[in-house]
Design an enzyme around this catalytic site. Structure first.
Site, mmCIF file in Angstrom:
data_model
loop_
_atom_site.group_PDB
_atom_site.id
_atom_site.type_symbol
_atom_site.label_atom_id
_atom_site.label_comp_id
_atom_site.label_asym_id
_atom_site.label_seq_id
_atom_site.Cartn_x
_atom_site.Cartn_y
_atom_site.Cartn_z
ATOM 1 N N ASN A 16 -6.118 20.176 -3.616
ATOM 2 C CA ASN A 16 -4.748 20.228 -4.145
ATOM 3 C C ASN A 16 -4.246 18.890 -4.677
ATOM 4 O OD1 ASN A 16 -4.410 22.940 -3.273
ATOM 5 N ND2 ASN A 16 -4.207 22.175 -1.185
ATOM 6 N N TYR A 45 -6.475 7.749 -0.369
ATOM 7 C CA TYR A 45 -6.119 6.585 0.452
ATOM 8 C C TYR A 45 -7.374 5.969 1.106
ATOM 9 C CZ TYR A 45 -3.525 4.060 4.182
ATOM 10 O OH TYR A 45 -3.013 3.111 5.042
ATOM 11 N N LEU A 60 -8.200 17.341 -1.128
ATOM 12 C CA LEU A 60 -8.745 17.099 -2.468
ATOM 13 C C LEU A 60 -8.544 18.314 -3.387
ATOM 14 C CD1 LEU A 60 -10.208 15.035 -4.232
ATOM 15 C CD2 LEU A 60 -12.359 16.022 -3.476
ATOM 16 N N THR A 95 5.797 2.385 12.039
ATOM 17 C CA THR A 95 6.554 1.956 10.851
ATOM 18 C C THR A 95 7.143 3.200 10.188
ATOM 19 O OG1 THR A 95 4.720 2.230 9.322
ATOM 20 C CG2 THR A 95 4.957 0.046 10.310
ATOM 21 N N ASN A 121 -10.280 10.624 6.607
ATOM 22 C CA ASN A 121 -9.155 11.357 7.183
ATOM 23 C C ASN A 121 -8.822 12.535 6.288
ATOM 24 O OD1 ASN A 121 -7.224 11.816 9.085
ATOM 25 N ND2 ASN A 121 -5.745 10.359 8.242
ATOM 26 N N GLY A 181 0.844 -1.195 0.000
ATOM 27 C CA GLY A 181 0.000 0.000 0.000
ATOM 28 C C GLY A 181 0.868 1.229 0.000
HETATM 29 N N1 LIG Z 1 1.769 1.942 9.292
HETATM 30 C C1 LIG Z 1 0.519 2.173 9.656
HETATM 31 O O1 LIG Z 1 0.259 2.787 10.692
HETATM 32 C C2 LIG Z 1 -0.632 1.646 8.821
HETATM 33 C C3 LIG Z 1 -1.911 1.915 9.283
HETATM 34 C C4 LIG Z 1 -2.985 1.449 8.555
HETATM 35 C C5 LIG Z 1 -2.785 0.701 7.408
HETATM 36 N N2 LIG Z 1 -1.511 0.464 6.965
HETATM 37 C C6 LIG Z 1 -1.370 -0.323 5.734
HETATM 38 O O2 LIG Z 1 -0.511 -1.420 5.967
HETATM 39 C C7 LIG Z 1 0.186 -1.738 4.767
HETATM 40 C C8 LIG Z 1 1.693 -1.755 5.032
HETATM 41 O O3 LIG Z 1 2.069 -0.498 5.564
HETATM 42 P P1 LIG Z 1 3.558 -0.161 6.062
HETATM 43 O O4 LIG Z 1 3.408 0.892 7.090
HETATM 44 O O5 LIG Z 1 4.300 -1.389 6.362
HETATM 45 O O6 LIG Z 1 4.109 0.556 4.721
HETATM 46 P P2 LIG Z 1 5.565 0.546 4.067
HETATM 47 O O7 LIG Z 1 5.584 1.730 3.157
HETATM 48 O O8 LIG Z 1 6.625 0.439 5.102
HETATM 49 O O9 LIG Z 1 5.565 -0.817 3.212
HETATM 50 C C9 LIG Z 1 4.755 -0.980 2.070
HETATM 51 C C10 LIG Z 1 5.447 -1.947 1.129
HETATM 52 O O10 LIG Z 1 4.623 -2.091 -0.046
HETATM 53 C C11 LIG Z 1 5.479 -2.094 -1.179
HETATM 54 N N3 LIG Z 1 4.770 -1.655 -2.389
HETATM 55 C C12 LIG Z 1 4.303 -0.419 -2.665
HETATM 56 N N4 LIG Z 1 3.806 -0.382 -3.916
HETATM 57 C C13 LIG Z 1 3.960 -1.616 -4.441
HETATM 58 C C14 LIG Z 1 3.667 -2.189 -5.723
HETATM 59 N N5 LIG Z 1 3.111 -1.455 -6.689
HETATM 60 N N6 LIG Z 1 3.968 -3.489 -5.924
HETATM 61 C C15 LIG Z 1 4.539 -4.247 -4.941
HETATM 62 N N7 LIG Z 1 4.846 -3.739 -3.727
HETATM 63 C C16 LIG Z 1 4.576 -2.450 -3.474
HETATM 64 C C17 LIG Z 1 6.568 -1.090 -0.810
HETATM 65 O O11 LIG Z 1 7.724 -1.239 -1.638
HETATM 66 C C18 LIG Z 1 6.812 -1.417 0.646
HETATM 67 O O12 LIG Z 1 7.819 -2.394 0.826
HETATM 68 C C19 LIG Z 1 -0.233 -0.698 3.729
HETATM 69 O O13 LIG Z 1 -1.284 -1.222 2.945
HETATM 70 C C20 LIG Z 1 -0.743 0.433 4.584
HETATM 71 O O14 LIG Z 1 -1.689 1.235 3.905
HETATM 72 C C21 LIG Z 1 -0.426 0.922 7.659
#
Ligand SMILES: NC(=O)c1ccc[n+]([C@@H]2O[C@H](COP(=O)([O-])OP(=O)(O)OC[C@H]3O[C@@H](n4cnc5c(N)ncnc54)[C@H](O)[C@@H]3O)[C@@H](O)[C@H]2O)c1
Length: 451
Positions: free
Chosen positions: A303, A357, A301, A392, A351, A294
């Site tokens: 911008n 997102y 919106l 993270t 949000n 992700g």
């Molecule tokens: N960190 C948070 O607080 C949080 C909260 C809610 C949801 N999330 C969701 O959890 C998931 C992981 O988040 P995270 O914090 O570990 O993020 P992160 O950015 O550390 O890791 C995301 C990973 O996805 C990979 N990625 C992105 N685009 C890609 C593509 N097109 N093809 C293959 N891989 C791809 C990136 O290279 C990266 O390694 C995401 O979906 C994020 O939206 C995170």
């Protein structure tokens, strides 16, 4: 040690005194599951009487070495008395028999005396019935009332304690062990105030020390953060893992895959060849599919550039939809497969600055709900996990005040760890967790956002 400086300070000798003197809350260092641990409950487990509790008798001694019962005889259990008993690490209360409003007082009568006997990081599970399954309006209303109670009790818990409500359908009793192994243990450390429904499911875990043995899993976005923790946790539980991430992340991906004895698959899930490459790589079939990859591209919106909108929707929503459908059409997803979609609590609440997102994450929740019924006959489940604030790289980049607000605005007063999300995904990936489908499991410490 957490990267959250306030929690470290508030739990230091000097900090503890200072925080108490000025009346600030002290978030607790939460207990987490350590690899190699056997018992879900390390401490005393108290079980109430009731028809659902009767099913727990059969396996209660596998959950703990210290079993207490209230109001019924459970083999190997000691009768509980509030003033004399040991501190409680876990409690199960069977509320399924409450069908008239005057019976709701049993909630107060049962819980009030034991609240002062709770150990730190105690886990409470209340068992009930899904109101929609009850014909009599008064019975349905009484069971719905328990939801309000459990969510409020979760907010009143101290010292890292959690509370969940499990709705157990007829025929789902034999999946209680898997659910309780998760919700009574530190695997669910950062989950509180949730309501989850268990329906009947024939698949069963065979070996609780390796519940995913023999299962093949794919995790997208597995090079770092939450995805890396998911791959690691699935491998810990016995799964064979395929780790997928963008080609630019190849070296991290290969290093982790080698450590986990898995395979690295460098692939952009939005590329034109994503479907064919994935199908080719997974031609032996898979049992667990975790859409975790992700991205965020935040702007209000007014911008929002078109590429911010398009890229977030493409990675977060369109790719999971397209790939899941292709894997189903091609027969690559085995019977009893488990699909987990990584949503977010902001997909539930909305949000500011994240219309792209939150649109994508709400879409994933919709996908889980919409696909679940059609997949059920094949024993395939599909669920969304909605993390709250998780420590993270993504959240480390947030502005300080937003980051602090994100951490503290929850019942547990802190952010979660990638491991907390990974444990939830690993539980939903178990064979017996086919009992849960079309649902959203929040891993957010009962955040006030979207609650
Ligand atoms: N960190 C948070 O607080 C949080 C909260 C809610 C949801 N999330 C969701 O959890 C998931 C992981 O988040 P995270 O914090 O570990 O993020 P992160 O950015 O550390 O890791 C995301 C990973 O996805 C990979 N990625 C992105 N685009 C890609 C593509 N097109 N093809 C293959 N891989 C791809 C990136 O290279 C990266 O390694 C995401 O979906 C994020 O939206 C995170």
């Amino acid at each position: 040690m957490s990267s959250d400086r306030y929690i470290n300070f508030a739990n230091s000798d000097m900090g503890r005194r200072l925080v108490k003197a000025v009346g600030l809350p002290t978030p607790m260092h939460l207990e987490r599951w350590q690899a190699g641990r056997l018992r879900p409950v390390e401490g005393t487990l108290l079980i109430s009487a009731g028809p659902l509790a009767d099913h727990i008798r059969l396996f209660a001694q596998r959950l703990t070495d210290s079993l207490y019962s209230f109001g019924s005889d459970i083999p190997g259990a000691t009768a509980w008395a509030a003033e004399q008993g040991p501190k409680l690490k876990a409690v199960v209360f069977d509320a399924s028999v409450l069908v008239r409003p005057e019976q709701l007082k049993q909630l107060r009568e049962f819980f009030q005396p034991l609240l002062r006997s709770l150990d730190h990081c105690a886990h409470i599970v209340i068992l009930g019935l899904a109101p929609s399954t009850l014909e009599a309006p008064v019975a349905a209303s009484t069971q719905q009332a328990i939801e309000g109670f459990s969510r409020s009790l979760a907010k009143e818990m101290r010292n890292g304690g959690t509370v969940q409500l499990l709705h157990v359908d007829e025929g789902a009793q034999d999946q209680l062990e898997g659910a309780l192994r998760f919700f009574l243990s530190p695997k669910s450390a950062f989950i509180s105030g949730q309501v989850i429904r268990l329906s009947s499911c024939t698949a069963q875990v065979k070996d609780w020390s390796r519940p995913l043995a023999g299962r093949k899993a794919v995790v997208t976005g597995a090079a770092r953060g939450i995805g890396a923790a998911i791959a690691e946790t699935l491998a810990r539980d016995g799964a064979q893992v395929v780790l997928l991430d963008v080609p630019q992340a190849r070296s991290d991906l290969e290093a982790l895959a080698a450590r986990l004895g898995g395979q690295a698959l460098p692939l952009d899930i939005c590329s034109a060849e994503a479907v064919t490459q994935l199908l080719e790589h997974l031609n032996g079939g898979i049992d667990i599919l975790v859409h975790n990859a992700g991205i965020t591209r935040d702007k209000t919106l007014a911008n929002m550039p078109v590429d911010f909108w398009d890229s977030v929707l493409a990675v977060n929503l369109e790719a999971p939809q397209t790939l899941t459908q292709a894997l189903l059409d091609n027969g690559t997803l085995n019977d009893d497969a488990r699909i987990v979609l990584m949503a977010s609590i902001s997909g539930l609440a909305g949000n500011r600055g994240q219309t792209n997102y939150t649109t994508s994450k709400a879409g994933l929740i919709g996908l889980a709900r919409a696909m679940a019924p059609a997949l059920q006959p094949r024993g395939i489940s599909i669920n969304a996990v909605a993390p709250g604030f998780i420590e993270t790289r993504m959240t480390a980049e947030m502005p300080f005040t937003l980051r602090e607000a994100g951490r503290r605005m929850s019942s547990l007063g802190q952010g979660g760890l990638p491991q907390d999300v990974a444990e939830a995904v690993a539980w939903l990936s178990q064979p017996g967790s086919g009992a849960v489908t079309g649902q959203v499991l929040r891993v957010c410490g009962q955040s006030v956002i979207g609650a």
